[in-house]
Motif scaffolding. Structure first.
Motif, PDB file in Angstrom:
ATOM      1  N   THR A 175      -2.169  13.997  -2.634  1.00 55.42           N
ATOM      2  CA  THR A 175      -2.272  12.483  -3.316  1.00 55.42           C
ATOM      3  C   THR A 175      -1.882  11.922  -2.330  1.00 55.42           C
ATOM      4  OG1 THR A 175      -2.734  13.604  -5.241  1.00 55.42           O
ATOM      5  CG2 THR A 175      -2.422  11.086  -4.713  1.00 55.42           C
ATOM      6  N   LEU A 192      -7.008   7.886   3.142  1.00 53.35           N
ATOM      7  CA  LEU A 192      -9.111   6.273   2.948  1.00 53.35           C
ATOM      8  C   LEU A 192      -7.719   5.298   4.077  1.00 53.35           C
ATOM      9  CD1 LEU A 192      -9.166   7.581  -0.771  1.00 53.35           C
ATOM     10  CD2 LEU A 192     -11.034   7.450   0.761  1.00 53.35           C
ATOM     11  N   ASP A 193      -7.030   4.823   3.503  1.00 52.98           N
ATOM     12  CA  ASP A 193      -6.155   3.873   3.950  1.00 52.98           C
ATOM     13  C   ASP A 193      -6.533   2.880   5.596  1.00 52.98           C
ATOM     14  OD1 ASP A 193      -4.720   1.879   3.560  1.00 52.98           O
ATOM     15  OD2 ASP A 193      -2.912   2.437   4.541  1.00 52.98           O
ATOM     16  N   ASP A 228      -4.632   9.122   0.412  1.00 55.49           N
ATOM     17  CA  ASP A 228      -4.776   8.092   0.667  1.00 55.49           C
ATOM     18  C   ASP A 228      -4.324   7.758   1.294  1.00 55.49           C
ATOM     19  OD1 ASP A 228      -4.087   5.729  -1.861  1.00 55.49           O
ATOM     20  OD2 ASP A 228      -2.644   5.551  -0.701  1.00 55.49           O
ATOM     21  N   TRP A 229      -3.258   8.023   2.418  1.00 60.78           N
ATOM     22  CA  TRP A 229      -3.666   7.648   3.529  1.00 60.78           C
ATOM     23  C   TRP A 229      -4.484   7.655   4.778  1.00 60.78           C
ATOM     24  CZ3 TRP A 229      -4.116   9.584   8.085  1.00 60.78           C
ATOM     25  CH2 TRP A 229      -3.601   8.474   9.634  1.00 60.78           C
ATOM     26  N   LYS A 279       0.933   7.262  -6.673  1.00 58.28           N
ATOM     27  CA  LYS A 279       0.026   7.959  -7.005  1.00 58.28           C
ATOM     28  C   LYS A 279       0.814   9.626  -6.552  1.00 58.28           C
ATOM     29  CE  LYS A 279      -3.341   4.677  -5.333  1.00 58.28           C
ATOM     30  NZ  LYS A 279      -4.405   4.515  -4.009  1.00 58.28           N
ATOM     31  N   ARG A 339       0.287  -0.824  -0.006  1.00 59.92           N
ATOM     32  CA  ARG A 339       0.124  -0.156  -0.440  1.00 59.92           C
ATOM     33  C   ARG A 339       0.736   1.185   0.157  1.00 59.92           C
ATOM     34  NH1 ARG A 339      -2.080  -2.755   3.766  1.00 59.92           N
ATOM     35  NH2 ARG A 339      -1.531  -1.241   5.820  1.00 59.92           N
ATOM     36  N   TYR A 343       2.820   1.465  -3.627  1.00 61.48           N
ATOM     37  CA  TYR A 343       1.852   2.444  -4.394  1.00 61.48           C
ATOM     38  C   TYR A 343       0.890   3.786  -4.539  1.00 61.48           C
ATOM     39  CZ  TYR A 343       0.132  -2.288  -6.144  1.00 61.48           C
ATOM     40  OH  TYR A 343       0.917  -3.001  -7.019  1.00 61.48           O
ATOM     41  N   ARG A 344       1.031   3.888  -2.778  1.00 61.01           N
ATOM     42  CA  ARG A 344       0.259   5.377  -1.955  1.00 61.01           C
ATOM     43  C   ARG A 344       2.156   6.753  -3.268  1.00 61.01           C
ATOM     44  NH1 ARG A 344       0.489   4.874   3.261  1.00 61.01           N
ATOM     45  NH2 ARG A 344      -1.493   3.921   2.798  1.00 61.01           N
TER      46      ARG A 344
END
Length: 255
Positions: free
Chosen positions: A73, A80-81, A77-78, A41, A34, A37-38
């Motif tokens: 971004t 949401l994770d 993303d962090w 992104k 994860r 991918y972060r």
């Protein structure tokens, strides 16, 4: 358990080879992927930010625009994770659903003539997590949690949790509502009808956020107070609310 809370006593349900234990194990093991991918992104966001800066004539500030968009971004993303894991806390046994719901109910309803009683039971019978008495009537609310991918829905009037019927969950709560209503009516002389509700801490509800089936209303904890306040506010008078609340506090056993 790979993680957990020192404030919640261990439960066999959440240890060993339970779904909760495996979910947390796999979530932690997947953290490096994860994170990778972060970063990817964030890099895409950086490039898009530079492109936008050039497109709108911010030549000198395009790098700043890129850094800003990349950081946003990465942070988004962090967040949401983190949220996807945090919302399973009750299901994993890391938090207690009744404490969360009770706090939300009191915060939203206490200043609007509603009384919230936590952990009540008719002596010798099953207990409920919350009893709410107010201008719109009386409600009992229990708390439950299912795995994150369990779909909660109503088909042809029947309640389903995934592919399983939900009657074993709905019927006891409906019967408890009837038993509580009978006791309060008998002791106060006020005709009482109680609406049973279930606060869903983890599981997939439809887009509306509410499922009504087999006499039971299911919704997320934060929606409970909103649903209660949406009811007709002329059901009970202030004197009836006070009488019912005093009687419930006296006659119902604390658990």
């Amino acid at each position: 358990m790979p993680g957990g809370s020192i404030y919640v006593q261990p439960n066999e349900k959440y240890t060993g080879s339970s779904p909760q234990w495996w979910y947390e194990k796999f979530w932690r093991e997947d953290a490096p992927n994860r994170r990778k991918y972060r970063y990817a992104k964030a890099a895409v966001g950086f490039v898009i930010g530079i492109a936008l800066g050039i497109r709108f004539g911010l030549a000198g500030g395009s790098a700043i625009t890129g850094l800003l968009l990349g950081a946003l971004t990465f942070g988004g993303d962090w967040l949401l994770d983190w949220y996807s894991f945090h919302k399973t806390a009750v299901w994993r046994g890391a938090k207690r659903g009744e404490l969360i719901t009770g706090r939300l109910l009191r915060r939203s309803l206490s200043r609007q003539s509603y009384h919230v009683l936590d952990g009540r039971a008719i002596r010798g019978q099953a207990s409920i997590d919350h009893l709410v008495i107010g201008p719109g009537g009386v409600w009992i609310i229990d708390n439950e949690s299912w795995s994150p991918d369990t779909e909660i829905a109503c088909y042809a009037g029947r309640l389903f949790f995934g592919e399983k019927y939900g009657s074993k969950t709905a019927k006891p709560l409906v019967e408890q509502a009837e038993a509580f209503a009978e006791l309060l009516t008998r002791e106060t002389g006020v005709q009482v009808r109680i609406t049973p509700m279930l606060a869903v801490h983890c599981g997939l509800l439809p887009k509306s956020g509410v499922v009504v089936a087999e006499g039971l209303t299911l919704a997320k904890p934060r929606a409970m107070a909103k649903l209660i306040k949406a009811a007709d506010r002329d059901v009970l008078s202030p004197s009836q609310i006070e009488l019912l609340s005093r009687t419930a506090a006296r006659e119902l056993q604390r658990v």
